[in-house]
Design a protein around this motif. Structure first.
Motif, mmCIF file in Angstrom:
data_model
loop_
_atom_site.group_PDB
_atom_site.id
_atom_site.type_symbol
_atom_site.label_atom_id
_atom_site.label_comp_id
_atom_site.label_asym_id
_atom_site.label_seq_id
_atom_site.Cartn_x
_atom_site.Cartn_y
_atom_site.Cartn_z
ATOM 1 N N MET A 134 -8.634 2.381 1.617
ATOM 2 C CA MET A 134 -7.713 1.388 2.157
ATOM 3 C C MET A 134 -7.258 1.822 3.540
ATOM 4 S SD MET A 134 -4.152 0.021 0.459
ATOM 5 C CE MET A 134 -5.014 -0.558 -0.991
ATOM 6 N N SER A 135 -7.304 0.910 4.529
ATOM 7 C CA SER A 135 -6.925 1.269 5.886
ATOM 8 C C SER A 135 -5.422 1.428 5.999
ATOM 9 C CB SER A 135 -7.400 0.187 6.862
ATOM 10 O OG SER A 135 -6.664 -1.013 6.654
ATOM 11 N N SER A 136 -4.960 2.026 7.098
ATOM 12 C CA SER A 136 -3.536 2.243 7.313
ATOM 13 C C SER A 136 -2.753 0.948 7.369
ATOM 14 C CB SER A 136 -3.329 3.075 8.583
ATOM 15 O OG SER A 136 -3.884 4.355 8.439
ATOM 16 N N PRO A 137 -3.214 -0.107 8.108
ATOM 17 C CA PRO A 137 -2.463 -1.377 8.107
ATOM 18 C C PRO A 137 -2.336 -1.976 6.708
ATOM 19 C CG PRO A 137 -4.040 -1.330 9.921
ATOM 20 C CD PRO A 137 -4.355 -0.155 9.046
ATOM 21 N N GLU A 138 -3.425 -1.922 5.936
ATOM 22 C CA GLU A 138 -3.364 -2.452 4.572
ATOM 23 C C GLU A 138 -2.347 -1.688 3.732
ATOM 24 O OE1 GLU A 138 -7.445 -1.946 3.528
ATOM 25 O OE2 GLU A 138 -7.935 -4.046 3.852
ATOM 26 N N MET A 139 -2.354 -0.360 3.855
ATOM 27 C CA MET A 139 -1.413 0.459 3.091
ATOM 28 C C MET A 139 0.020 0.174 3.520
ATOM 29 S SD MET A 139 -0.937 2.643 0.726
ATOM 30 C CE MET A 139 -2.601 3.288 0.425
ATOM 31 N N LEU A 140 0.235 0.009 4.829
ATOM 32 C CA LEU A 140 1.572 -0.264 5.343
ATOM 33 C C LEU A 140 2.123 -1.570 4.788
ATOM 34 C CD1 LEU A 140 3.818 0.604 7.296
ATOM 35 C CD2 LEU A 140 2.625 -0.649 9.095
ATOM 36 N N LEU A 141 1.291 -2.611 4.772
ATOM 37 C CA LEU A 141 1.749 -3.903 4.257
ATOM 38 C C LEU A 141 1.922 -3.866 2.743
ATOM 39 C CD1 LEU A 141 -0.234 -6.443 6.454
ATOM 40 C CD2 LEU A 141 2.168 -5.802 6.588
ATOM 41 N N GLN A 142 1.103 -3.067 2.065
ATOM 42 C CA GLN A 142 1.260 -2.936 0.618
ATOM 43 C C GLN A 142 2.594 -2.279 0.286
ATOM 44 O OE1 GLN A 142 -2.160 -1.580 -1.732
ATOM 45 N NE2 GLN A 142 -0.810 -0.124 -2.752
ATOM 46 N N VAL A 143 2.944 -1.251 1.034
ATOM 47 C CA VAL A 143 4.233 -0.586 0.839
ATOM 48 C C VAL A 143 5.374 -1.527 1.173
ATOM 49 C CG1 VAL A 143 5.729 1.260 1.712
ATOM 50 C CG2 VAL A 143 3.341 1.755 1.173
ATOM 51 N N LEU A 144 5.215 -2.288 2.263
ATOM 52 C CA LEU A 144 6.267 -3.233 2.658
ATOM 53 C C LEU A 144 6.483 -4.285 1.573
ATOM 54 C CD1 LEU A 144 8.241 -4.307 4.753
ATOM 55 C CD2 LEU A 144 6.349 -5.561 5.807
ATOM 56 N N ARG A 145 5.390 -4.845 1.040
ATOM 57 C CA ARG A 145 5.530 -5.826 -0.045
ATOM 58 C C ARG A 145 6.273 -5.223 -1.230
ATOM 59 N NH1 ARG A 145 -0.056 -6.806 1.007
ATOM 60 N NH2 ARG A 145 -0.426 -8.787 2.085
ATOM 61 N N SER A 146 5.912 -4.000 -1.586
ATOM 62 C CA SER A 146 6.539 -3.334 -2.731
ATOM 63 C C SER A 146 8.040 -3.158 -2.504
ATOM 64 C CB SER A 146 5.862 -1.979 -2.964
ATOM 65 O OG SER A 146 6.497 -1.272 -3.999
ATOM 66 N N GLN A 147 8.411 -2.759 -1.291
ATOM 67 C CA GLN A 147 9.832 -2.536 -1.014
ATOM 68 C C GLN A 147 10.596 -3.856 -0.907
ATOM 69 O OE1 GLN A 147 11.146 0.516 1.472
ATOM 70 N NE2 GLN A 147 9.500 1.934 0.999
ATOM 71 N N LEU A 148 9.924 -4.904 -0.436
ATOM 72 C CA LEU A 148 10.562 -6.220 -0.411
ATOM 73 C C LEU A 148 10.845 -6.708 -1.830
ATOM 74 C CD1 LEU A 148 8.534 -8.017 2.423
ATOM 75 C CD2 LEU A 148 10.943 -7.323 2.506
ATOM 76 N N ARG A 149 9.862 -6.514 -2.728
ATOM 77 C CA ARG A 149 10.077 -6.900 -4.132
ATOM 78 C C ARG A 149 11.223 -6.110 -4.743
ATOM 79 N NH1 ARG A 149 4.308 -7.049 -4.294
ATOM 80 N NH2 ARG A 149 4.274 -4.927 -5.145
ATOM 81 N N ALA A 150 11.266 -4.815 -4.452
ATOM 82 C CA ALA A 150 12.335 -3.969 -5.009
ATOM 83 C C ALA A 150 13.710 -4.406 -4.499
ATOM 84 C CB ALA A 150 12.076 -2.505 -4.639
ATOM 85 N N ALA A 151 13.730 -4.971 -3.277
ATOM 86 C CA ALA A 151 14.989 -5.450 -2.701
ATOM 87 C C ALA A 151 15.313 -6.881 -3.112
ATOM 88 C CB ALA A 151 14.925 -5.353 -1.170
ATOM 89 N N GLY A 152 14.440 -7.480 -3.943
ATOM 90 C CA GLY A 152 14.661 -8.851 -4.394
ATOM 91 C C GLY A 152 14.441 -9.886 -3.300
ATOM 92 N N MET A 153 13.608 -9.543 -2.316
ATOM 93 C CA MET A 153 13.365 -10.414 -1.169
ATOM 94 C C MET A 153 12.097 -11.237 -1.374
ATOM 95 S SD MET A 153 14.497 -11.337 1.851
ATOM 96 C CE MET A 153 15.757 -10.062 1.985
ATOM 97 N N THR A 154 12.247 -12.541 -1.553
ATOM 98 C CA THR A 154 11.097 -13.439 -1.694
ATOM 99 C C THR A 154 10.606 -13.866 -0.313
ATOM 100 O OG1 THR A 154 12.478 -15.416 -1.761
ATOM 101 C CG2 THR A 154 12.029 -14.304 -3.861
ATOM 102 N N TYR A 155 9.394 -14.442 -0.262
ATOM 103 C CA TYR A 155 8.880 -14.953 1.005
ATOM 104 C C TYR A 155 9.808 -16.049 1.558
ATOM 105 C CZ TYR A 155 4.378 -12.540 0.490
ATOM 106 O OH TYR A 155 3.409 -11.598 0.384
ATOM 107 N N LYS A 156 10.321 -16.889 0.673
ATOM 108 C CA LYS A 156 11.197 -17.972 1.103
ATOM 109 C C LYS A 156 12.472 -17.439 1.728
ATOM 110 C CE LYS A 156 13.603 -22.086 -0.589
ATOM 111 N NZ LYS A 156 13.897 -22.950 -1.768
ATOM 112 N N LEU A 157 13.104 -16.461 1.074
ATOM 113 C CA LEU A 157 14.348 -15.889 1.596
ATOM 114 C C LEU A 157 14.094 -15.144 2.902
ATOM 115 C CD1 LEU A 157 17.341 -15.363 1.271
ATOM 116 C CD2 LEU A 157 16.788 -13.438 -0.242
ATOM 117 N N LEU A 158 12.962 -14.412 2.949
ATOM 118 C CA LEU A 158 12.623 -13.680 4.168
ATOM 119 C C LEU A 158 12.399 -14.654 5.326
ATOM 120 C CD1 LEU A 158 11.894 -11.049 5.639
ATOM 121 C CD2 LEU A 158 9.547 -11.326 4.804
ATOM 122 N N ALA A 159 11.699 -15.767 5.053
ATOM 123 C CA ALA A 159 11.420 -16.769 6.091
ATOM 124 C C ALA A 159 12.721 -17.310 6.674
ATOM 125 C CB ALA A 159 10.570 -17.894 5.518
#
Length: 254
Positions: free
Chosen positions: A1-26
């Motif tokens: 897995m490339s670095s950008p892919e890993m970075l976004l995977q970690v970001l998604r995971s932390q957004l979920r842990a923070a209860g942040m949906t795509y709609k709320l983030l938008a």
């Protein structure tokens, strides 16, 4: 897995842990939900956008970057030529150990009698050897995993045996957080293998604590070393006193 892919995977995971949906983030970054989804799906995100998203979600950007770096697969050991290069230059080995302890260049210069040009040259050599990746402003990231170990009976371990062990055991092991145990036992092979597995778990726990404490200020941390040995062994002077079996001449050797 490339670095950008890993970075976004970690970001998604932390957004979920923070209860942040795509709609709320938008809503928080003034974008449409479809644009946010497309940005993540296409993995097209600038550093400024990443910082904006982290701020909107209440996530520390440095935590995301660190978690992505830690999750990227790295080698658990150096090669034989790499270790030989380290022990050939004591200053280079010193810098390697400092890097494995996540020291900054400033901490190294404050602690040891090295000039800044000398220290930078050592970092450059460690980058060439593949232990670190040197970054702007003389920062770096490790190219080895949290489970990193020196090669068994390799150049660094041999160097430690010759020059370090007597110094290490010369201490009293009576300071805060220190311990020394020597516990003989007679075990079956299955029991011995079980204990080795537990030693490996202990090494993993040390790596976890070391990683967690990186968030603390340097003044709140100190240098500790865990030295663990486990083998079938008898002190040579005791072996020499063994009675020889009826069909064996001379002392028992192990």
């Amino acid at each position: 897995m490339s670095s950008p892919e890993m970075l976004l995977q970690v970001l998604r995971s932390q957004l979920r842990a923070a209860g942040m949906t795509y709609k709320l983030l938008a809503e928080r970054i003034a974008m449409s939900e479809s644009s946010v989804k497309r940005m993540f799906g296409q993995q097209d995100m600038t550093l400024s956008r990443l910082a904006q998203i982290c701020k909107a979600a209440g996530i520390a950007l440095e935590d995301v970057l660190r978690a992505a770096a830690d999750a990227t697969p790295h080698a658990d050991a150096l090669t034989l030529p790499q270790e030989k290069s380290l022990v050939a230059k004591p200053h280079l080995l010193l810098m390697a150990i400092c890097c494995l302890g996540h020291w900054s260049l400033e901490q190294v210069l404050e602690t040891y009698s090295l000039s800044e040009p000398e220290a930078i040259l050592l970092l450059t050599e460690l980058d060439r050897l593949g232990l670190i990746e040197l970054k702007p402003l003389n920062r770096y990231s490790l190219r080895v995993s949290n489970a990193f170990r020196w090669l068994a009976d390799g150049p660094v371990q041999q160097f430690f045996r010759q020059h370090v062990v007597s110094d290490y055991f010369g201490g009293d092991f009576d300071g805060a957080g220190e311990a020394l145990l020597f516990l003989p036992a007679r075990l079956s092979q299955p029991s011995a293998r079980e204990l080795v597995a537990k030693i490996q778990q202990l090494a993993a726990e040390l790596a976890r604590l070391h990683q967690n404490d990186r968030r603390l200020a340097p003044a709140e941390r100190d240098g500790f070393s865990l030295l663990v040995g486990f083998r079938s062994w008898e002190f040579a002077a005791f072996t020499a006193l063994r009675r020889a079996p009826p069909h064996q001449i001379g002392p028992r050797n192990k």
